[in-house]
Design an enzyme around this catalytic site. Structure first.
Site, PDB file in Angstrom:
ATOM      1  N   LYS A 119       0.867  -1.182   0.000  1.00 48.43           N
ATOM      2  CA  LYS A 119       0.000   0.000   0.000  1.00 48.43           C
ATOM      3  C   LYS A 119       0.891   1.215   0.000  1.00 48.43           C
ATOM      4  CE  LYS A 119      -4.527   0.548   0.309  1.00 48.43           C
ATOM      5  NZ  LYS A 119      -5.501  -0.502  -0.013  1.00 48.43           N
TER       6      LYS A 119
HETATM    7  N1  GLU Z   1      -7.223  -0.098  -3.104  1.00 46.47           N
HETATM    8  C1  GLU Z   1      -7.980  -1.276  -3.376  1.00 46.47           C
HETATM    9  C2  GLU Z   1      -7.979  -2.193  -2.170  1.00 46.47           C
HETATM   10  O1  GLU Z   1      -7.831  -1.752  -1.065  1.00 46.47           O
HETATM   11  C3  GLU Z   1      -7.549  -1.971  -4.656  1.00 46.47           C
HETATM   12  C4  GLU Z   1      -6.115  -2.404  -4.690  1.00 46.47           C
HETATM   13  C5  GLU Z   1      -5.661  -2.942  -6.050  1.00 46.47           C
HETATM   14  O2  GLU Z   1      -6.484  -3.038  -6.962  1.00 46.47           O
HETATM   15  O3  GLU Z   1      -4.486  -3.237  -6.165  1.00 46.47           O
HETATM   16  O4  GLU Z   1      -8.204  -3.369  -2.271  1.00 46.47           O
END
Ligand code: GLU
Length: 429
Positions: A119
């Site tokens: 993240k």
């Molecule tokens: N931000 C989204 C999540 O928390 C998607 C992450 C992604 O598609 O890599 O799952």
């Protein structure tokens, strides 16, 4: 093999209910305990593998300069490249991003896609920047974290306050630095540059798919279920719309400014038109105002927290009326609140499954980019549904086998997959 390695590592005391990182570690510890993971495996999995903190200047439109802080954290890469979104938020911080990275690892493992978890975030309120400043910030941040990102190593995506356009700037920045286009470096891109059909609505579609499965498990008829959705961003608004289409009665929705409530239900199409015309959901005819915290306690059957972390805590868990909670957001419920909900017999479908539709279609996007071969939306949606339904049933089977909550059931499936992969690979060197 890992079991024979003596481990000394301090276990962080849980002092702060609102610290997502301590909460994420607690959730992991609960699963590790039941799985009887060796101390070595526990030590590996309860920490993040890499955390990069960057501080960088951005030129402002008025000729001035502002410094920003950003993060990219990779929790685990054992099952494949690290995967996870980027959020632009004034209150993000390294502990939040570490938690979100760990949750991504379990999410990808639970739906069984070959990714680890990551993240990122920048401490910024994008509403305070012009469009050009936002582009410069995004491009500089992408450049700063480019030591980590790549289609085989770490693939960002949208999250809170980040869009397909922002993903396009990231794809372009990384591509320019290499001298050729690398679409698979980021997902959630516009269709024109290798984005996937169905990606913008994938998280909300996933919320709807698991809500329908949860109704079957609880013998609830969706047509007789009233719903409150907290958050009207990409996840909340699409969830409300698709749940409405699936027969649920959406009675309340909210955004950062507060919510609207109508016991007889909201016409979602008319609400979208109202939002387009006025710029907000406020004052939608036939509704009355509720605050974000009041929304969580409305007399509805299903609650979908689809905003930020720490919304359901020890303070309000005793006052929630819903019998079913579907976590559209990441980490909306604290572990202490989880225990209260469980005692009260409220069923909660955890974030790592409920919002996994987004990363699942991100996986499809990455696969399509690598193959330069693109699928139709019907195919995407069918595959998404199959993956989430299978994961839902694996979670339930594990929860029922051990007599534990669905969150713990989901963690047992996910943590075991990552632990097994780690044990098979062994420790280098
Ligand atoms: N931000 C989204 C999540 O928390 C998607 C992450 C992604 O598609 O890599 O799952």
């Amino acid at each position: 093999m890992l079991g024979s390695i003596p481990v000394t590592s301090a276990v962080a005391p849980v002092l702060d209910e609102a610290n997502p990182w301590l909460n994420a570690q607690r959730q992991f510890d609960n699963a590790a305990e039941i799985l009887k993971l060796t101390p070595g495996l526990r030590a590996v999995l309860r920490q993040v593998r890499r955390e990069l903190v960057v501080r960088f200047p951005v030129k402002l439109d008025d000729g001035g300069l502002r410094m920003f802080e950003g993060y990219r954290v990779q929790h685990n890469l054992t099952r494949g490249p690290a995967k996870g979104g980027l959020r632009f938020h004034p209150e993000t911080n390294i502990d939040e991003v570490k938690a979100l990275a760990m949750w991504m690892t379990w999410k990808c493992a639970l739906v069984n896609i070959p990714f680890g978890g990551a993240k990122g975030g920048v401490v910024v309120d994008p509403a305070t920047l012009s469009h050009r400043e936002l582009e410069r910030l995004t491009r500089r941040f992408a450049s700063e974290i480019s030591v980590l990102v790549g289609p085989d190593s770490d693939i960002p995506a949208p999250d809170v306050n980040t869009s397909a356009e922002i993903m396009a700037w990231i794809m372009d920045t990384i591509s320019m630095e290499h001298g050729y286009s690398i679409p698979a470096v980021v997902t959630g891109k516009p269709l024109e540059i290798g984005g996937s059909e169905g990606r913008p609505s994938a998280t909300g579609r996933g919320v709807t798919i698991v809500a329908l499965e949860a109704c079957k498990r609880l013998h609830l008829d969706p047509a007789e279920c009233t719903v409150a959705v907290q958050g009207f961003g990409n996840v909340g608004s699409v969830s409300a719309e698709l749940m409405h289409d699936a027969g649920f009665r959406i009675c309340a929705v909210s955004d950062v400014f507060g919510g609207i409530y109508s016991p007889v239900g909201l016409d979602m199409r008319a609400l979208q038109d109202h939002r387009k015309a006025t710029g907000s959901i406020k004052d939608f005819p036939g509704t009355h105002y509720v605050s974000n915290s009041e929304l969580l306690q409305l007399p509805v059957d299903v609650l979908v927290p689809a905003a930020l972390e720490n919304q359901i805590t020890v303070r309000n868990a005793g006052h929630i009326h819903a019998k079913l909670i579907i976590e559209g957001a990441n980490g909306p419920t604290t572990p202490d609140a989880d225990a209260i909900l469980e005692r009260r017999g409220i069923t909660l479908v955890p974030d790592i499954l409920a919002n996994a539709g987004g990363v699942t279609v991100s996986y499809f996007e990455w696969v399509q980019d690598l193959q330069s071969f693109f699928w139709e939306e019907g195919e995407i949606n069918r595959r998404l549904e199959r993956i989430l339904q299978r994961a839902f049933h694996q979670m339930c089977d594990e929860a029922d086998l051990h007599g534990v909550s669905l969150r713990l059931g989901a963690y047992l499936v996910a943590v075991k997959r990552v632990a097994d992969a780690t044990a098979v690979r062994g420790i280098y060197p």
